[in-house]
Motif scaffolding. Sequence first.
Motif, PDB file in Angstrom:
ATOM      1  N   GLU A   1       1.034   3.782  -2.880  1.00  0.00           N
ATOM      2  CA  GLU A   1       0.690   5.399  -2.529  1.00  0.00           C
ATOM      3  C   GLU A   1       1.903   6.539  -2.830  1.00  0.00           C
ATOM      4  O   GLU A   1       1.406   7.379  -3.438  1.00  0.00           O
ATOM      5  CB  GLU A   1       0.414   5.524  -0.965  1.00  0.00           C
TER       6      GLU A   1
ATOM      7  N   SER B   1      -4.284   5.694   3.989  1.00  0.00           N
ATOM      8  CA  SER B   1      -4.410   5.797   2.643  1.00  0.00           C
ATOM      9  C   SER B   1      -5.651   5.277   2.000  1.00  0.00           C
ATOM     10  O   SER B   1      -6.480   4.614   2.621  1.00  0.00           O
ATOM     11  CB  SER B   1      -3.087   4.810   1.866  1.00  0.00           C
TER      12      SER B   1
ATOM     13  N   VAL C   1       0.779  -1.333  -0.011  1.00  0.00           N
ATOM     14  CA  VAL C   1       0.039  -0.043   0.084  1.00  0.00           C
ATOM     15  C   VAL C   1       0.819   1.352   0.162  1.00  0.00           C
ATOM     16  O   VAL C   1       0.642   2.155  -0.927  1.00  0.00           O
ATOM     17  CB  VAL C   1      -0.968   0.036   1.366  1.00  0.00           C
TER      18      VAL C   1
ATOM     19  N   ASN D   1      -4.976   1.002   4.682  1.00  0.00           N
ATOM     20  CA  ASN D   1      -5.987   1.056   3.815  1.00  0.00           C
ATOM     21  C   ASN D   1      -7.462   0.504   4.092  1.00  0.00           C
ATOM     22  O   ASN D   1      -8.149   0.321   3.170  1.00  0.00           O
ATOM     23  CB  ASN D   1      -5.602   0.727   2.212  1.00  0.00           C
TER      24      ASN D   1
END
Length: 247
Positions: A39, A228, A35, A127
């Motif tokens: 990101e 995120s 993630v 996330n």
Amino acid sequence: MKVSCIFLPTLIADRAIAGRICVVFDVLRASTTIVTALENGCQRIIPVATPAEAQKMKEKLSGSESVLLAGEREGRRIAGFDLGNSPGEFTAERIRGRTIIMCTTNGTAAILGAQGARSVLIGSLANLGAVVRRARVGEDVILLCAGKEGGISLEDIVACGAFVEAMVGEGSGSSGIELDDGAMVALEAFRASRDDIVGVLRKGNHGRYLESIGFGRDLETCAQRDVSDIVPYFDAATGSIEVRVAE
Ligand code: MLT
């Protein structure tokens, strides 16, 4: 709609994942690192099973893409690789626009093991809300914990429980969502520990190990929730994990 939780990738064969959404959780640390990397602008991540496979893939792609090798064995960066598996290493300066070939002990193996599902999503605490929003479309969801070398991992189960609670709500009333026993266990584990998630990460086997080899800061990073909005998808056809804007 049903939400199920599988505590180990080796148990996948016992369930039909075909046609379902499968969310793979490896909170410490592969999911969180994936993630973070997406990101921070990496192009795509190719999960592979072994370091040798990673090297071979690098040779294949190097003429056409700017490739970095990332991954760990026993928590430490693999010899000859550019990056380990600490989310903090995957800064925009280091990885923006690059293709990352990633090999970790349990996380990438779990992702590859889930490829029979209709969609494979990567879930972490970072996330969580974004993945829950994606899953709310009404299809059955399977939550898959990566675990650690054949054993279950407390932090993966607790993160799945956080997912389940976000789906069903905090009350005990009916949400119209059917939970299997695994999802109920995960929910109870989360409810028992929700006030000290970093404590959960420190208590579990893998968290203790990571602290013992000097990666204690990663536990704090991986405990952060909803930092995120990225939902990474693994596409078995291309073999890569990317952020898809819409299904
Ligand atoms: C794994 O995939 O086994 C983990 O992400 C290990 C780690 O903490 O690096």
